[in-house]
Design a protein around this motif. Structure first.
Motif, PDB file in Angstrom:
ATOM      1  N   SER A  90      -0.841 -18.598 -56.061  1.00  0.00           N
ATOM      2  CA  SER A  90      -0.447 -17.435 -55.271  1.00  0.00           C
ATOM      3  C   SER A  90      -1.683 -16.621 -54.907  1.00  0.00           C
ATOM      4  N   GLN A  91      -1.485 -15.661 -54.026  1.00  0.00           N
ATOM      5  CA  GLN A  91      -2.602 -14.866 -53.538  1.00  0.00           C
ATOM      6  C   GLN A  91      -3.271 -14.071 -54.672  1.00  0.00           C
ATOM      7  N   ALA A  92      -4.584 -14.156 -54.753  1.00  0.00           N
ATOM      8  CA  ALA A  92      -5.321 -13.383 -55.765  1.00  0.00           C
ATOM      9  C   ALA A  92      -5.763 -12.079 -55.117  1.00  0.00           C
ATOM     10  N   LYS A  93      -5.182 -10.989 -55.569  1.00  0.00           N
ATOM     11  CA  LYS A  93      -5.458  -9.706 -54.904  1.00  0.00           C
ATOM     12  C   LYS A  93      -6.757  -9.056 -55.386  1.00  0.00           C
ATOM     13  N   LEU A  94      -7.276  -8.214 -54.517  1.00  0.00           N
ATOM     14  CA  LEU A  94      -8.471  -7.452 -54.852  1.00  0.00           C
ATOM     15  C   LEU A  94      -8.132  -6.431 -55.939  1.00  0.00           C
ATOM     16  N   ALA A  95      -9.031  -6.287 -56.914  1.00  0.00           N
ATOM     17  CA  ALA A  95      -8.791  -5.323 -57.987  1.00  0.00           C
ATOM     18  C   ALA A  95      -8.818  -3.901 -57.429  1.00  0.00           C
ATOM     19  N   LYS A  96      -8.088  -3.028 -58.088  1.00  0.00           N
ATOM     20  CA  LYS A  96      -8.173  -1.609 -57.718  1.00  0.00           C
ATOM     21  C   LYS A  96      -8.310  -0.820 -59.003  1.00  0.00           C
ATOM     22  N   SER A  97      -9.399  -0.088 -59.117  1.00  0.00           N
ATOM     23  CA  SER A  97      -9.634   0.648 -60.344  1.00  0.00           C
ATOM     24  C   SER A  97      -8.704   1.865 -60.406  1.00  0.00           C
ATOM     25  N   ASN A  98      -8.172   2.145 -61.600  1.00  0.00           N
ATOM     26  CA  ASN A  98      -7.338   3.354 -61.666  1.00  0.00           C
ATOM     27  C   ASN A  98      -8.194   4.605 -61.830  1.00  0.00           C
ATOM     28  N   LYS A  99      -9.504   4.359 -61.900  1.00  0.00           N
ATOM     29  CA  LYS A  99     -10.432   5.495 -61.918  1.00  0.00           C
ATOM     30  C   LYS A  99     -11.416   5.288 -60.756  1.00  0.00           C
ATOM     31  N   PRO A 100     -11.077   5.783 -59.560  1.00  0.00           N
ATOM     32  CA  PRO A 100     -11.909   5.487 -58.386  1.00  0.00           C
ATOM     33  C   PRO A 100     -13.351   5.988 -58.571  1.00  0.00           C
ATOM     34  N   ALA A 264     -10.579 -25.120 -58.541  1.00  0.00           N
ATOM     35  CA  ALA A 264     -10.459 -26.110 -59.608  1.00  0.00           C
ATOM     36  C   ALA A 264     -11.778 -26.277 -60.370  1.00  0.00           C
ATOM     37  N   VAL A 265     -12.897 -26.230 -59.667  1.00  0.00           N
ATOM     38  CA  VAL A 265     -14.185 -26.455 -60.322  1.00  0.00           C
ATOM     39  C   VAL A 265     -14.652 -25.222 -61.089  1.00  0.00           C
ATOM     40  N   THR A 266     -14.473 -24.032 -60.501  1.00  0.00           N
ATOM     41  CA  THR A 266     -15.045 -22.829 -61.133  1.00  0.00           C
ATOM     42  C   THR A 266     -14.005 -21.982 -61.868  1.00  0.00           C
ATOM     43  N   GLY A 267     -12.748 -22.155 -61.555  1.00  0.00           N
ATOM     44  CA  GLY A 267     -11.715 -21.292 -62.145  1.00  0.00           C
ATOM     45  C   GLY A 267     -11.616 -19.966 -61.418  1.00  0.00           C
ATOM     46  N   CYS A 268     -12.461 -19.801 -60.397  1.00  0.00           N
ATOM     47  CA  CYS A 268     -12.521 -18.544 -59.659  1.00  0.00           C
ATOM     48  C   CYS A 268     -11.635 -18.595 -58.424  1.00  0.00           C
ATOM     49  N   PRO A 269     -10.754 -17.631 -58.238  1.00  0.00           N
ATOM     50  CA  PRO A 269      -9.882 -17.705 -57.063  1.00  0.00           C
ATOM     51  C   PRO A 269     -10.590 -17.345 -55.760  1.00  0.00           C
ATOM     52  N   ILE A 270     -10.125 -17.934 -54.667  1.00  0.00           N
ATOM     53  CA  ILE A 270     -10.611 -17.520 -53.347  1.00  0.00           C
ATOM     54  C   ILE A 270      -9.798 -16.288 -52.983  1.00  0.00           C
ATOM     55  N   GLU A 283      -9.434 -12.285 -43.610  1.00  0.00           N
ATOM     56  CA  GLU A 283      -8.044 -12.179 -44.080  1.00  0.00           C
ATOM     57  C   GLU A 283      -7.954 -12.465 -45.559  1.00  0.00           C
ATOM     58  N   PRO A 284      -6.984 -11.837 -46.232  1.00  0.00           N
ATOM     59  CA  PRO A 284      -6.727 -12.221 -47.621  1.00  0.00           C
ATOM     60  C   PRO A 284      -6.377 -13.710 -47.628  1.00  0.00           C
ATOM     61  N   PHE A 285      -6.801 -14.412 -48.647  1.00  0.00           N
ATOM     62  CA  PHE A 285      -6.565 -15.862 -48.704  1.00  0.00           C
ATOM     63  C   PHE A 285      -5.205 -16.140 -49.332  1.00  0.00           C
ATOM     64  N   HIS A 286      -4.359 -16.862 -48.597  1.00  0.00           N
ATOM     65  CA  HIS A 286      -3.035 -17.219 -49.109  1.00  0.00           C
ATOM     66  C   HIS A 286      -2.990 -18.729 -49.332  1.00  0.00           C
ATOM     67  N   PRO A 287      -3.020 -19.181 -50.601  1.00  0.00           N
ATOM     68  CA  PRO A 287      -3.025 -20.629 -50.862  1.00  0.00           C
ATOM     69  C   PRO A 287      -1.869 -21.369 -50.192  1.00  0.00           C
ATOM     70  N   GLU A 288      -0.668 -20.770 -50.231  1.00  0.00           N
ATOM     71  CA  GLU A 288       0.483 -21.523 -49.676  1.00  0.00           C
ATOM     72  C   GLU A 288       0.368 -21.665 -48.164  1.00  0.00           C
ATOM     73  N   ARG A 289      -0.137 -20.616 -47.500  1.00  0.00           N
ATOM     74  CA  ARG A 289      -0.301 -20.709 -46.041  1.00  0.00           C
ATOM     75  C   ARG A 289      -1.391 -21.713 -45.694  1.00  0.00           C
ATOM     76  N   MET A 290      -2.458 -21.708 -46.497  1.00  0.00           N
ATOM     77  CA  MET A 290      -3.558 -22.631 -46.229  1.00  0.00           C
ATOM     78  C   MET A 290      -3.090 -24.069 -46.427  1.00  0.00           C
ATOM     79  N   ALA A 291      -2.268 -24.300 -47.453  1.00  0.00           N
ATOM     80  CA  ALA A 291      -1.757 -25.656 -47.691  1.00  0.00           C
ATOM     81  C   ALA A 291      -0.913 -26.116 -46.508  1.00  0.00           C
ATOM     82  N   SER A 292      -0.057 -25.240 -46.017  1.00  0.00           N
ATOM     83  CA  SER A 292       0.781 -25.616 -44.874  1.00  0.00           C
ATOM     84  C   SER A 292      -0.079 -25.911 -43.660  1.00  0.00           C
TER      85      SER A 292
END
Ligand code: GDP
Length: 296
Positions: A90-100, A264-270, A283-292
């Motif tokens: 699923s989409q890996a979202k950008l982090a948002k700090s609760n302390k800006p 798969a190689v790095t464990g790091c999401p796109i 654009e935010p990367f959507h694995p399911e859209r990219m697969a389609s």
């Protein structure tokens, strides 16, 4: 456009399967041989291909699939699901700090698209009603500061620069303070790149990292470089603990290897995909859209 070759080859394999009322184990084996070749030709990491094909095969040869009304379609669904999982599920979202502010460090090799992507990301955040600060911490490439300033003007985002005589660590620290003082909620630090990974670069990045403790460390890689992009991601990740990858130049004729192997190689999401030179081509990367999209 990216993935053209891969899409064409996969479509060939699947049209053969789809045409069959009954699918035998031999048919599946034959199809998987072709899928394997298509992925290797698209420059997907060898081990990733092997695991992928064996997973799909295992799920496809079961009685349930073979006895279904449309086994070909079921197998295509399995491939679609596994491709999606391969790219992170699923989409890996950008982090948002609760302390800006949320601090984002942009890293990568020279020419990958780091500065351009920093501007694009700021624009994307603005669209979500956030107030980003762009930080010019690449003091070595003469045009980098100016380039960021031009981007900042274009999207009306503030750009923090202390010229090229202050250390990047100091620039980053002061920038975060500046964001706090001015209630800006994201800090995007455009760090320096080199043509190759070297110790000096990594050392500087580690110092910036430990002085501002970023919420995100995004590696910008050029999808056109295929397996090299994956190797670069692997090296950076071992030294810096990346939180995500941005794949650039997906508008070019990249074969798909980087998109399909990085997670798969790095464990790091796109987390993002860049599809052009224009400021809104991110654009935010959507694995399911990219697969389609890959399956066409
Ligand atoms: P940096 O050295 O990593 O900061 O790279 P730059 O941001 O200066 O980008 C290098 C070149 O790649 C520039 O000419 C950009 O316009 C181009 N570029 C960056 N992202 C993309 C993209 O997604 N697609 C295309 N076609 N070009 C891009």
């Amino acid at each position: 456009m990216a993935f053209e070759g891969l899409t064409g080859r996969l479509q060939n394999v699947f049209s053969k399967l789809r045409g069959k009322g009954k699918v035998s184990e031999d048919d599946v084996n034959e199809a998987m041989r072709e899928v394997r070749l298509a992925l290797l030709e698209a420059d997907v990491n060898f081990k990733v291909v092997k695991d992928f094909v064996s997973k799909v095969k295992e799920k496809s040869v079961g009685k349930e699939v073979m006895d279904s009304f449309t086994p070909g379609m079921v197998i295509i669904d399995i491939v679609n699901k596994e491709l999606t999982d391969l790219m992170g599920g699923s989409q890996a979202k950008l982090a948002k700090s609760n302390k800006p502010p949320t601090v984002i460090m942009m890293v990568g090799l020279q020419g990958a698209g780091k500065t351009t992507t920093s501007g694009k990301l700021a624009k994307l955040l603005q669209k979500g009603n956030s107030r980003p600060l762009l930080v010019a911490a690449d003091i070595y490439r003469p045009a980098a500061i100016k380039q960021l300033q031009v981007l900042g003007e274009q999207i009306k985002a503030p750009v923090f620069s202390l010229g090229d005589q202050t250390s990047p660590v100091e620039i980053a620290k002061q920038a975060v303070q500046h964001a706090k003082d001015n209630s800006l909620d994201y800090v995007i630090i455009d760090t320096a790149g080199r043509l190759h990974i070297d110790e000096e670069l990594m050392e500087e990045l580690k110092q910036i990292h430990s002085s501002v403790n970023p919420d995100e460390v995004l590696l910008v890689v050029d999808a056109m470089t295929g397996q090299d992009a994956v190797n670069v991601a692997d090296s950076f990740n071992k030294q810096l603990e990346l939180t995500g990858v941005v794949l650039t130049k997906l508008d070019g004729d990249s074969r798909g290897g980087a998109a399909l192997s990085v997670k798969a190689v790095t464990g790091c999401p796109i987390k993002f995909a860049a599809l052009g030179e224009k400021i809104d081509a991110l654009e935010p990367f959507h694995p399911e859209r990219m697969a389609s999209r890959i399956l066409g």
